[in-house]
Structure formats: C-alpha cells, structure tokens
Design a protein around this motif. Structure first.
Motif, PDB file in Angstrom:
ATOM      1  N   ARG A 189      41.261 -20.601 104.574  1.00  0.00           N
ATOM      2  CA  ARG A 189      42.044 -21.708 104.334  1.00  0.00           C
ATOM      3  C   ARG A 189      41.665 -23.054 104.589  1.00  0.00           C
ATOM      4  NH1 ARG A 189      47.513 -22.235 107.017  1.00  0.00           N
ATOM      5  NH2 ARG A 189      47.803 -23.936 105.647  1.00  0.00           N
ATOM      6  N   CYS A 190      41.937 -23.893 103.371  1.00  0.00           N
ATOM      7  CA  CYS A 190      41.393 -25.230 103.510  1.00  0.00           C
ATOM      8  C   CYS A 190      42.569 -26.060 103.668  1.00  0.00           C
ATOM      9  CB  CYS A 190      40.397 -25.508 102.183  1.00  0.00           C
ATOM     10  SG  CYS A 190      39.847 -27.265 102.403  1.00  0.00           S
ATOM     11  N   MET A 191      42.525 -27.217 104.769  1.00  0.00           N
ATOM     12  CA  MET A 191      43.591 -28.172 104.978  1.00  0.00           C
ATOM     13  C   MET A 191      42.878 -29.429 105.171  1.00  0.00           C
ATOM     14  SD  MET A 191      45.467 -25.601 107.736  1.00  0.00           S
ATOM     15  CE  MET A 191      43.739 -25.080 108.289  1.00  0.00           C
ATOM     16  N   ASP A 192      44.007 -30.541 104.965  1.00  0.00           N
ATOM     17  CA  ASP A 192      43.371 -31.708 105.318  1.00  0.00           C
ATOM     18  C   ASP A 192      43.503 -31.701 106.833  1.00  0.00           C
ATOM     19  OD1 ASP A 192      46.143 -32.243 105.844  1.00  0.00           O
ATOM     20  OD2 ASP A 192      46.528 -33.307 103.884  1.00  0.00           O
ATOM     21  N   LEU A 193      43.423 -33.104 107.481  1.00  0.00           N
ATOM     22  CA  LEU A 193      43.421 -33.165 108.850  1.00  0.00           C
ATOM     23  C   LEU A 193      44.702 -33.221 109.384  1.00  0.00           C
ATOM     24  CD1 LEU A 193      40.819 -35.598 109.407  1.00  0.00           C
ATOM     25  CD2 LEU A 193      40.496 -33.462 109.659  1.00  0.00           C
ATOM     26  N   GLU A 194      45.816 -33.394 108.608  1.00  0.00           N
ATOM     27  CA  GLU A 194      47.403 -33.194 108.841  1.00  0.00           C
ATOM     28  C   GLU A 194      47.814 -31.950 108.820  1.00  0.00           C
ATOM     29  OE1 GLU A 194      46.279 -35.832 106.736  1.00  0.00           O
ATOM     30  OE2 GLU A 194      46.338 -37.105 108.465  1.00  0.00           O
ATOM     31  N   GLY A 195      46.936 -30.835 108.331  1.00  0.00           N
ATOM     32  CA  GLY A 195      47.408 -29.525 108.159  1.00  0.00           C
ATOM     33  C   GLY A 195      47.983 -29.092 107.219  1.00  0.00           C
ATOM     34  N   ASN A 196      48.042 -29.975 105.998  1.00  0.00           N
ATOM     35  CA  ASN A 196      48.476 -29.626 104.752  1.00  0.00           C
ATOM     36  C   ASN A 196      47.448 -28.579 103.864  1.00  0.00           C
ATOM     37  OD1 ASN A 196      50.669 -31.265 104.908  1.00  0.00           O
ATOM     38  ND2 ASN A 196      49.460 -32.982 104.689  1.00  0.00           N
ATOM     39  N   SER A 197      47.937 -27.809 103.282  1.00  0.00           N
ATOM     40  CA  SER A 197      46.926 -26.558 102.453  1.00  0.00           C
ATOM     41  C   SER A 197      46.571 -27.549 101.200  1.00  0.00           C
ATOM     42  CB  SER A 197      47.778 -25.679 102.003  1.00  0.00           C
ATOM     43  OG  SER A 197      46.950 -24.681 101.399  1.00  0.00           O
ATOM     44  N   ILE A 198      45.198 -27.211 100.954  1.00  0.00           N
ATOM     45  CA  ILE A 198      44.557 -27.799  99.923  1.00  0.00           C
ATOM     46  C   ILE A 198      43.876 -26.902  99.087  1.00  0.00           C
ATOM     47  CG2 ILE A 198      42.381 -29.068  99.237  1.00  0.00           C
ATOM     48  CD1 ILE A 198      42.664 -30.551 101.827  1.00  0.00           C
ATOM     49  N   GLY A 199      43.441 -25.603  99.711  1.00  0.00           N
ATOM     50  CA  GLY A 199      42.852 -24.500  98.862  1.00  0.00           C
ATOM     51  C   GLY A 199      42.956 -23.495  99.767  1.00  0.00           C
ATOM     52  N   GLU A 200      42.649 -22.162  99.020  1.00  0.00           N
ATOM     53  CA  GLU A 200      42.726 -20.817  99.761  1.00  0.00           C
ATOM     54  C   GLU A 200      41.887 -19.985  99.046  1.00  0.00           C
ATOM     55  OE1 GLU A 200      45.914 -17.912 101.834  1.00  0.00           O
ATOM     56  OE2 GLU A 200      46.622 -19.045 100.053  1.00  0.00           O
TER      57      GLU A 200
END
Length: 198
Positions: free
Chosen positions: A68-79
C-alpha cells in the motif's frame, strides 16, 4: 517485588506476540520514501521541495503480498496485490510452480506519472528476493492480465509494465518482458516477465 512480577509478565506477553507474528508469517513494514514529483522543479526560497510517500508491505500465510502506498497523513494513494505459488502446492502443475501472479497495481488518477507505480513495483521485487532467501526457492516468472473489462486499460498499463522490465531482478537476474495479445473478446491481454539468472 510486585513490579518485578509485572515486568516479567510484560516480557512474556511480548515474547508470545513476537512468536505469534512469526508463526503467521505476517510482514509489516512502513517506510517513508521520496518520490520524483514534477513539482520538485519548483523552488521555494532557493530550495527544491521534496514530496514523500509511505509504503506498507504485508505478506500473509496464504502467500499473498499487499503493498500500500499512502501520503504522510495515511490516505491511500495506490495499491499492489500479488500472490505467489510454490512448487508442488497448486494441483501439481509445473507451469505455475515458483511464479508470482500480479493481480492488481492501481494508483489514483491525480497521483499518476509521479513514479508511485514504479516504487511499488520495486518494493515487490525486494519482497520476492526476501521470499527466495527465506523459503529457499527461485522464482521463474511474474505474470498478470490486462484488459478493458478489468481495472486497467492496456493502452496505459502495457507500456508501463514493459518499462518496468528495465529495472531487472536484482544484480544477478534480468526481466525479459513478453506480451501475449488476447485471441477472443472474452480473454485478456497477458504480460509475463521471465526471470533470467546470470
């Protein structure tokens, strides 16, 4: 004396938790990785701005890999989702032995063309190398399907997968890319990376 008993109980609990996680073969890693955003070219006060993402790698007892790829706030960007097959486990078919099926690689539209897909693919290769070392096996190839009816468009996905072959499979192996076009309307295009050891 009560604090000695309490700390001993805490140590026993931690050892049990460590044993349980090792038994389940679950890998949990969170890493902060810089990515080459195009916005990096914009300088603020003479300093180039850097963008960062978080990568989480998980593996379970069913031989599934989830990145899982997330931004620094923990929001999902990709998988990225994949499953690997070991020799002699799945119906005895040799063609599926020691292979990895790349089921999905998805990046949200607004984050595409920023190197995120490439980063997740590189983490997948690292995880495959780790599996080879831990389980004493050697992967033969990676494959996946791409089609209009699926989650990705062949016109976008296939050039990306072809480019990923340039990364290789570590220092001791190369990835040889092959694309098989669908023969009927019900089928999907297939891409395969054959792992050629040096």
């Amino acid at each position: 004396m009560w604090w000695i008993k309490l700390s001993a109980a805490g140590i026993v609990s931690l050892l049990f938790l460590f044993w349980f996680m090792k038994k389940k073969k679950v890998t949990r890693q969170i890493r902060v990785t810089p990515i080459p955003y195009k916005e990096n070219n914009i300088e603020k006060n003479g300093i180039k701005e850097k963008k960062y993402i978080r990568i989480q790698v998980k593996r379970n007892e069913k031989r599934q890999i989830n990145i899982r790829c997330m931004d620094l706030e923990g929001n999902s960007i990709g998988e990225l989702l994949a499953v690997y097959y070991k020799e002699g486990r799945e119906g005895g078919e040799y063609q599926n032995s020691n292979t990895l099926h790349l089921e999905q690689l998805y990046v949200k539209k607004q984050y595409r063309r920023k190197g995120i897909g490439k980063t997740m693919f590189q983490y997948l290769i690292q995880e495959m190398k780790k599996i080879e070392s831990e389980e004493g096996m050697a992967f033969r190839y990676i494959y996946g399907e791409v089609g209009e009816g699926g989650s990705d468009n062949p016109r976008i996905s296939l050039p990306f997968y072809q480019k990923m072959a340039e990364n290789g499979f570590g220092e001791d192996a190369v990835l040889c890319y092959q694309h098989t076009k669908k023969k009927t309307s019900e089928e999907l295009d297939r891409f395969t990376y054959y792992i050629n050891r040096k």
